[in-house]
Design a protein around this motif. Sequence first.
Motif, PDB file in Angstrom:
ATOM      1  N   TYR A  25     -10.567  -2.612  -8.639  1.00  0.00           N
ATOM      2  CA  TYR A  25      -9.722  -2.908  -7.483  1.00  0.00           C
ATOM      3  C   TYR A  25      -9.370  -4.383  -7.486  1.00  0.00           C
ATOM      4  CZ  TYR A  25      -8.247  -3.828  -2.732  1.00  0.00           C
ATOM      5  OH  TYR A  25      -7.528  -4.237  -1.647  1.00  0.00           O
ATOM      6  N   ILE A  26      -8.160  -4.673  -7.072  1.00  0.00           N
ATOM      7  CA  ILE A  26      -7.751  -6.059  -6.883  1.00  0.00           C
ATOM      8  C   ILE A  26      -6.706  -6.069  -5.780  1.00  0.00           C
ATOM      9  CG2 ILE A  26      -5.940  -6.055  -8.623  1.00  0.00           C
ATOM     10  CD1 ILE A  26      -6.952  -8.965  -9.288  1.00  0.00           C
ATOM     11  N   GLN A  27      -6.741  -7.075  -4.938  1.00  0.00           N
ATOM     12  CA  GLN A  27      -5.781  -7.153  -3.845  1.00  0.00           C
ATOM     13  C   GLN A  27      -4.357  -7.203  -4.374  1.00  0.00           C
ATOM     14  OE1 GLN A  27      -7.184 -10.582  -1.703  1.00  0.00           O
ATOM     15  NE2 GLN A  27      -8.466  -9.331  -0.385  1.00  0.00           N
ATOM     16  N   SER A  28      -3.432  -6.832  -3.524  1.00  0.00           N
ATOM     17  CA  SER A  28      -2.045  -6.675  -3.962  1.00  0.00           C
ATOM     18  C   SER A  28      -1.361  -7.977  -4.344  1.00  0.00           C
ATOM     19  CB  SER A  28      -1.239  -5.971  -2.870  1.00  0.00           C
ATOM     20  OG  SER A  28      -1.366  -6.661  -1.646  1.00  0.00           O
ATOM     21  N   GLY A  29      -1.858  -9.119  -3.937  1.00  0.00           N
ATOM     22  CA  GLY A  29      -1.211 -10.388  -4.244  1.00  0.00           C
ATOM     23  C   GLY A  29      -1.519 -10.948  -5.618  1.00  0.00           C
ATOM     24  N   TYR A  30      -2.380 -10.305  -6.376  1.00  0.00           N
ATOM     25  CA  TYR A  30      -2.790 -10.828  -7.677  1.00  0.00           C
ATOM     26  C   TYR A  30      -2.063 -10.121  -8.822  1.00  0.00           C
ATOM     27  CZ  TYR A  30      -6.565 -13.094  -5.185  1.00  0.00           C
ATOM     28  OH  TYR A  30      -7.288 -13.879  -4.335  1.00  0.00           O
ATOM     29  N   ALA A  51      14.646  -8.600  -9.211  1.00  0.00           N
ATOM     30  CA  ALA A  51      13.961  -9.625  -9.986  1.00  0.00           C
ATOM     31  C   ALA A  51      12.482  -9.716  -9.619  1.00  0.00           C
ATOM     32  CB  ALA A  51      14.624 -10.976  -9.776  1.00  0.00           C
ATOM     33  N   LYS A  52      12.117  -9.256  -8.412  1.00  0.00           N
ATOM     34  CA  LYS A  52      10.734  -9.358  -7.951  1.00  0.00           C
ATOM     35  C   LYS A  52      10.272  -8.020  -7.404  1.00  0.00           C
ATOM     36  CE  LYS A  52      11.180 -14.203  -6.740  1.00  0.00           C
ATOM     37  NZ  LYS A  52      11.083 -15.197  -5.679  1.00  0.00           N
ATOM     38  N   TYR A  53       8.978  -7.766  -7.552  1.00  0.00           N
ATOM     39  CA  TYR A  53       8.386  -6.527  -7.067  1.00  0.00           C
ATOM     40  C   TYR A  53       7.123  -6.852  -6.291  1.00  0.00           C
ATOM     41  CZ  TYR A  53      11.361  -4.660 -10.709  1.00  0.00           C
ATOM     42  OH  TYR A  53      12.430  -4.369 -11.491  1.00  0.00           O
ATOM     43  N   PHE A  54       6.806  -6.023  -5.317  1.00  0.00           N
ATOM     44  CA  PHE A  54       5.566  -6.154  -4.565  1.00  0.00           C
ATOM     45  C   PHE A  54       4.815  -4.844  -4.694  1.00  0.00           C
ATOM     46  CE2 PHE A  54       3.073  -5.476  -0.726  1.00  0.00           C
ATOM     47  CZ  PHE A  54       2.300  -6.618  -0.735  1.00  0.00           C
ATOM     48  N   PHE A  55       3.624  -4.899  -5.241  1.00  0.00           N
ATOM     49  CA  PHE A  55       2.807  -3.697  -5.406  1.00  0.00           C
ATOM     50  C   PHE A  55       1.754  -3.680  -4.308  1.00  0.00           C
ATOM     51  CE2 PHE A  55       4.467  -4.569  -9.628  1.00  0.00           C
ATOM     52  CZ  PHE A  55       4.980  -3.334  -9.963  1.00  0.00           C
ATOM     53  N   GLY A  56       1.933  -2.828  -3.343  1.00  0.00           N
ATOM     54  CA  GLY A  56       0.982  -2.714  -2.244  1.00  0.00           C
ATOM     55  C   GLY A  56      -0.108  -1.706  -2.554  1.00  0.00           C
ATOM     56  N   THR A  57      -1.180  -1.797  -1.812  1.00  0.00           N
ATOM     57  CA  THR A  57      -2.289  -0.865  -2.008  1.00  0.00           C
ATOM     58  C   THR A  57      -2.399   0.133  -0.873  1.00  0.00           C
ATOM     59  OG1 THR A  57      -3.802  -2.422  -0.958  1.00  0.00           O
ATOM     60  CG2 THR A  57      -3.647  -2.500  -3.359  1.00  0.00           C
ATOM     61  N   SER A  58      -1.540  -0.012   0.150  1.00  0.00           N
ATOM     62  CA  SER A  58      -1.602   0.904   1.288  1.00  0.00           C
ATOM     63  C   SER A  58      -0.290   0.856   2.063  1.00  0.00           C
ATOM     64  CB  SER A  58      -2.749   0.508   2.219  1.00  0.00           C
ATOM     65  OG  SER A  58      -2.464  -0.747   2.826  1.00  0.00           O
ATOM     66  N   GLY A  59      -0.156   1.760   3.009  1.00  0.00           N
ATOM     67  CA  GLY A  59       1.004   1.738   3.886  1.00  0.00           C
ATOM     68  C   GLY A  59       1.037   0.506   4.763  1.00  0.00           C
ATOM     69  N   ASN A  63       4.147  -1.969   5.635  1.00  0.00           N
ATOM     70  CA  ASN A  63       4.583  -2.334   6.987  1.00  0.00           C
ATOM     71  C   ASN A  63       4.548  -3.844   7.197  1.00  0.00           C
ATOM     72  OD1 ASN A  63       4.981   0.336   7.677  1.00  0.00           O
ATOM     73  ND2 ASN A  63       2.956   0.571   8.564  1.00  0.00           N
ATOM     74  N   GLU A  64       3.471  -4.471   6.779  1.00  0.00           N
ATOM     75  CA  GLU A  64       3.346  -5.928   6.935  1.00  0.00           C
ATOM     76  C   GLU A  64       4.439  -6.658   6.160  1.00  0.00           C
ATOM     77  OE1 GLU A  64       1.171  -7.871   8.700  1.00  0.00           O
ATOM     78  OE2 GLU A  64       0.265  -6.112   9.594  1.00  0.00           O
ATOM     79  N   THR A  65       4.702  -6.216   4.938  1.00  0.00           N
ATOM     80  CA  THR A  65       5.733  -6.846   4.119  1.00  0.00           C
ATOM     81  C   THR A  65       7.108  -6.644   4.732  1.00  0.00           C
ATOM     82  OG1 THR A  65       4.390  -6.503   2.151  1.00  0.00           O
ATOM     83  CG2 THR A  65       6.722  -6.957   1.797  1.00  0.00           C
ATOM     84  N   ALA A  66       7.381  -5.448   5.235  1.00  0.00           N
ATOM     85  CA  ALA A  66       8.680  -5.183   5.866  1.00  0.00           C
ATOM     86  C   ALA A  66       8.892  -6.093   7.069  1.00  0.00           C
ATOM     87  CB  ALA A  66       8.770  -3.718   6.279  1.00  0.00           C
ATOM     88  N   ILE A  67       7.869  -6.270   7.886  1.00  0.00           N
ATOM     89  CA  ILE A  67       7.981  -7.149   9.055  1.00  0.00           C
ATOM     90  C   ILE A  67       8.248  -8.580   8.624  1.00  0.00           C
ATOM     91  CG2 ILE A  67       6.679  -8.176  10.967  1.00  0.00           C
ATOM     92  CD1 ILE A  67       5.289  -5.413  11.233  1.00  0.00           C
ATOM     93  N   SER A  84       9.573   1.245  16.506  1.00  0.00           N
ATOM     94  CA  SER A  84       8.686   2.229  15.880  1.00  0.00           C
ATOM     95  C   SER A  84       8.396   3.329  16.889  1.00  0.00           C
ATOM     96  CB  SER A  84       7.383   1.574  15.429  1.00  0.00           C
ATOM     97  OG  SER A  84       6.599   1.230  16.550  1.00  0.00           O
ATOM     98  N   ASN A  85       7.886   4.440  16.423  1.00  0.00           N
ATOM     99  CA  ASN A  85       7.467   5.509  17.329  1.00  0.00           C
ATOM    100  C   ASN A  85       6.236   5.071  18.101  1.00  0.00           C
ATOM    101  OD1 ASN A  85       9.483   7.239  16.490  1.00  0.00           O
ATOM    102  ND2 ASN A  85       8.221   8.153  14.883  1.00  0.00           N
ATOM    103  N   TYR A  86       6.161   5.452  19.351  1.00  0.00           N
ATOM    104  CA  TYR A  86       5.085   4.993  20.237  1.00  0.00           C
ATOM    105  C   TYR A  86       3.697   5.362  19.717  1.00  0.00           C
ATOM    106  CZ  TYR A  86       2.185   4.483  24.368  1.00  0.00           C
ATOM    107  OH  TYR A  86       1.181   4.137  25.221  1.00  0.00           O
ATOM    108  N   THR A  87       3.507   6.576  19.271  1.00  0.00           N
ATOM    109  CA  THR A  87       2.169   7.011  18.878  1.00  0.00           C
ATOM    110  C   THR A  87       1.961   7.075  17.365  1.00  0.00           C
ATOM    111  OG1 THR A  87       2.866   9.316  19.012  1.00  0.00           O
ATOM    112  CG2 THR A  87       1.842   8.364  20.986  1.00  0.00           C
ATOM    113  N   SER A  88       2.873   6.533  16.594  1.00  0.00           N
ATOM    114  CA  SER A  88       2.733   6.613  15.138  1.00  0.00           C
ATOM    115  C   SER A  88       1.750   5.566  14.618  1.00  0.00           C
ATOM    116  CB  SER A  88       4.093   6.424  14.461  1.00  0.00           C
ATOM    117  OG  SER A  88       4.577   5.127  14.711  1.00  0.00           O
ATOM    118  N   TYR A  89       1.139   5.872  13.488  1.00  0.00           N
ATOM    119  CA  TYR A  89       0.196   4.932  12.864  1.00  0.00           C
ATOM    120  C   TYR A  89       0.974   3.854  12.131  1.00  0.00           C
ATOM    121  CZ  TYR A  89      -3.307   2.978   9.801  1.00  0.00           C
ATOM    122  OH  TYR A  89      -4.137   2.102   9.152  1.00  0.00           O
ATOM    123  N   LYS A  90       0.589   2.601  12.349  1.00  0.00           N
ATOM    124  CA  LYS A  90       1.262   1.488  11.677  1.00  0.00           C
ATOM    125  C   LYS A  90       0.313   0.681  10.826  1.00  0.00           C
ATOM    126  CE  LYS A  90       3.777   1.997  15.650  1.00  0.00           C
ATOM    127  NZ  LYS A  90       3.262   2.682  16.798  1.00  0.00           N
TER     128      LYS A  90
END
Length: 99
Positions: A25-30, A51-59, A63-67, A84-90
């Motif tokens: 495992y390695i965090q997504s920023g490495y 030209a650039k890609y971001f490989f995330g490890t979770s939803g 979400n954080e990157t989109a914000i 966002s939807n009121y009761t949706s998981y973020k």
Amino acid sequence: MCSNLGIVNKMIAKAVYDQLNTLEYIQSGYATEIRAKVSSELKSIPSYNLAKYFFGTSGTDGNETAIKMIILFHKNDGKIKIFSNYTSYKSRYGNASLI
């Protein structure tokens, strides 16, 4: 791991096993060897003009990157609204848990 590529797919099982023996495992920023390889393969696809890609490890990463991208894109015009939807998981943490 979630996959829509079939049940007990031997190719996926071997790829996961090989990756776990290389790096568990390695965090997504490495940067890693496999991320560099996948980036090169994505660049070879003509319709991917990126030209650039971001490989995330979770939803949550997504979400954080989109914000962050929304805020950076609209920082000069001050018109930032995120819906966002009121009761949706973020997220469990960070900005995404606030929406």
